[in-house]
Write a protein that holds these residues in place. Structure first.
Motif, mmCIF file in Angstrom:
data_model
loop_
_atom_site.group_PDB
_atom_site.id
_atom_site.type_symbol
_atom_site.label_atom_id
_atom_site.label_comp_id
_atom_site.label_asym_id
_atom_site.label_seq_id
_atom_site.Cartn_x
_atom_site.Cartn_y
_atom_site.Cartn_z
ATOM 1 N N SER A 1 0.831 -1.206 0.000
ATOM 2 C CA SER A 1 0.000 0.000 0.000
ATOM 3 C C SER A 1 0.863 1.253 0.000
ATOM 4 N N ALA A 2 1.886 1.254 0.846
ATOM 5 C CA ALA A 2 2.777 2.407 0.918
ATOM 6 C C ALA A 2 3.576 2.585 -0.365
ATOM 7 N N LEU A 3 3.973 1.475 -0.992
ATOM 8 C CA LEU A 3 4.684 1.565 -2.267
ATOM 9 C C LEU A 3 3.840 2.273 -3.321
ATOM 10 N N MET A 4 2.554 1.993 -3.353
ATOM 11 C CA MET A 4 1.689 2.628 -4.341
ATOM 12 C C MET A 4 1.578 4.131 -4.086
ATOM 13 N N VAL A 5 1.464 4.525 -2.831
ATOM 14 C CA VAL A 5 1.411 5.950 -2.514
ATOM 15 C C VAL A 5 2.740 6.607 -2.874
ATOM 16 N N MET A 6 3.841 5.917 -2.566
ATOM 17 C CA MET A 6 5.177 6.429 -2.885
ATOM 18 C C MET A 6 5.339 6.605 -4.394
ATOM 19 N N GLU A 7 4.882 5.634 -5.158
ATOM 20 C CA GLU A 7 5.022 5.699 -6.605
ATOM 21 C C GLU A 7 4.198 6.834 -7.192
ATOM 22 N N LYS A 8 2.990 7.028 -6.681
ATOM 23 C CA LYS A 8 2.157 8.127 -7.171
ATOM 24 C C LYS A 8 2.821 9.479 -6.895
ATOM 25 N N GLU A 9 3.556 9.568 -5.800
ATOM 26 C CA GLU A 9 4.185 10.821 -5.411
ATOM 27 C C GLU A 9 5.465 11.095 -6.194
ATOM 28 N N TYR A 10 6.283 10.054 -6.391
ATOM 29 C CA TYR A 10 7.620 10.271 -6.935
ATOM 30 C C TYR A 10 7.827 9.696 -8.331
ATOM 31 N N GLY A 11 6.873 8.899 -8.833
ATOM 32 C CA GLY A 11 6.987 8.361 -10.181
ATOM 33 C C GLY A 11 7.654 7.005 -10.218
ATOM 34 N N ARG A 12 7.311 6.221 -11.244
ATOM 35 C CA ARG A 12 7.835 4.867 -11.361
ATOM 36 C C ARG A 12 9.348 4.839 -11.516
ATOM 37 N N GLU A 13 9.872 5.840 -12.215
ATOM 38 C CA GLU A 13 11.301 5.821 -12.511
ATOM 39 C C GLU A 13 12.144 5.968 -11.247
ATOM 40 N N LYS A 14 11.551 6.437 -10.159
ATOM 41 C CA LYS A 14 12.290 6.613 -8.905
ATOM 42 C C LYS A 14 12.206 5.370 -8.006
ATOM 43 N N MET A 15 11.468 4.348 -8.409
ATOM 44 C CA MET A 15 11.223 3.220 -7.529
ATOM 45 C C MET A 15 12.381 2.234 -7.466
ATOM 46 N N ARG A 16 13.290 2.279 -8.445
ATOM 47 C CA ARG A 16 14.355 1.286 -8.452
ATOM 48 C C ARG A 16 15.204 1.363 -7.184
ATOM 49 N N ARG A 17 15.507 2.584 -6.744
ATOM 50 C CA ARG A 17 16.335 2.735 -5.549
ATOM 51 C C ARG A 17 15.680 2.044 -4.352
ATOM 52 N N PHE A 18 14.364 2.215 -4.209
ATOM 53 C CA PHE A 18 13.675 1.591 -3.081
ATOM 54 C C PHE A 18 13.620 0.072 -3.254
ATOM 55 N N LEU A 19 13.299 -0.402 -4.460
ATOM 56 C CA LEU A 19 13.214 -1.838 -4.688
ATOM 57 C C LEU A 19 14.566 -2.516 -4.473
ATOM 58 N N LYS A 20 15.632 -1.857 -4.912
ATOM 59 C CA LYS A 20 16.962 -2.430 -4.714
ATOM 60 C C LYS A 20 17.311 -2.480 -3.227
ATOM 61 N N TYR A 21 16.915 -1.458 -2.486
ATOM 62 C CA TYR A 21 17.112 -1.458 -1.039
ATOM 63 C C TYR A 21 16.397 -2.659 -0.412
ATOM 64 N N GLU A 22 15.152 -2.868 -0.787
ATOM 65 C CA GLU A 22 14.391 -3.996 -0.251
ATOM 66 C C GLU A 22 15.022 -5.327 -0.671
ATOM 67 N N LEU A 23 15.466 -5.404 -1.926
ATOM 68 C CA LEU A 23 16.103 -6.626 -2.415
ATOM 69 C C LEU A 23 17.358 -6.944 -1.611
#
Length: 330
Positions: A100-122
């Motif tokens: 749920s938080a990822l979706m709110v984050m993506e709406k705020e900052y855009g899909r192109e900014k999600m790699r940094r977060f996904l890599k952190y989680e990975l």
């Protein structure tokens, strides 16, 4: 924090169900602990993880925005739907709050900014499983293992959203809440959640759901080579030589090969003004059906390519994510 609360409430009410209280309160407590926690309508929040955060670096993950969105999500996942005290119960509280938080984050900052977060989680998931003392369990049977229900949960639900679509996944969650909210014993389970997801995803995603939730799956995807030739019309033909592999692991880490039958993103990027990955321009980004270990992909782009990637945004669980991108040789 206030902005995150407002945007979280808007997304969750639009996609899940109405918020059940008349107020939302965030309470600061001293930095003798470093956590936030969700009670009914009230979120105690340590000064040490939010109120003194330094967010001047625009490329850094805005963890205050994310943590706030996660805690607001608990007003649905744990305060409307609560799982039975069995394996997988933290999927219903923590993994769904991560999504749920990822979706709110993506709406705020855009899909192109999600790699940094996904890599952190990975990276956190991979390091967490390396320290497992007993047994790693598939996500739907997790036993209060934070590296699984937080870190892997983010990766699993984000990829599930990519594959079946945000509308389909949110319909499944909305129906799940409608049926299970404010339930008395016996409480619901992660196995029941999967029934709702499967109903919306359809038979064509059966193997995907099995791989994500019921197995421990890994990929070994990498770009072996990336070359480009400028055409007479001014466009660029980019050829990627790729390596792909999928593995299953048991709880003690023993691995067996798995059959490749997956849709994986292939991307080509133009150099950004700073030269950093964060502002590269996407020239091409499409999912390709991968069924062999050595796929070769050729695409045409309008501008000079700088970098190419195979799962370039780290949406799959790949133990060596650094080789998913490679500079293009022109």
């Amino acid at each position: 924090m206030i902005e995150s609360v407002q945007k979280s409430l808007a997304y969750y009410e639009a996609n899940f169900s109405p918020y059940q209280h008349e107020q939302v309160r965030i309470l600061e407590f001293p930095g003798y602990g470093s956590f936030a926690q969700a009670f009914a309508g009230t979120i105690p929040y340590s000064e040490s993880i939010g109120f003194i955060a330094d967010l001047r670096d625009e490329d850094a993950i805005d963890y205050v925005f994310y943590v706030t969105a996660h805690e607001i999500a608990h007003q649905w996942w744990a305060h409307q739907v609560i799982g039975a005290d069995v394996q997988g119960s933290t999927v219903l509280s923590e993994s769904l709050s991560q999504y749920s938080a990822l979706m709110v984050m993506e709406k705020e900052y855009g899909r192109e900014k999600m790699r940094r977060f996904l890599k952190y989680e990975l990276d956190r998931y991979l390091s967490g499983r390396a320290g497992e003392n007993i047994e790693e369990l598939p996500l739907y049977r997790v036993e209060n293992q934070p590296y699984i229900h937080y870190r892997k949960g983010s990766l699993v639900f984000y990829r599930l959203r990519e594959e079946i679509g945000e509308d389909a996944l949110n319909r499944a969650l909305s129906k799940f809440i409608a049926d299970k909210a404010y339930q008395q014993a016996p409480f619901t389970t992660s196995a029941e959640l999967l029934e709702y997801i499967r109903a919306e995803a359809g038979p064509k995603h059966e193997q995907l759901i099995t791989d994500l939730f019921e197995k421990i799956s890994f990929y070994d995807n990498r770009v072996q080579g990336a070359t480009a030739v400028k055409r007479d019309d001014g466009k660029y033909e980019v050829t990627l030589d790729l390596h792909a592999a999928k593995l299953y692991a048991d709880g003690e880490g023993r691995e067996t090969p798995a059959v490749l039958d997956d849709w994986v993103e292939v991307g080509v990027f133009a150099r950004g003004p700073s030269g950093d990955e964060a502002d590269e321009e996407v020239l091409y980004l499409e999912r390709h059906h991968i069924t062999s270990e050595s796929p070769k992909v050729t695409v045409v782009v309008d501008k000079p390519p700088y970098e190419a990637g195979f799962d370039p945004f780290n949406k799959l669980i790949d133990r060596v994510s650094a080789d998913n991108r490679r500079r293009v040789t022109l």
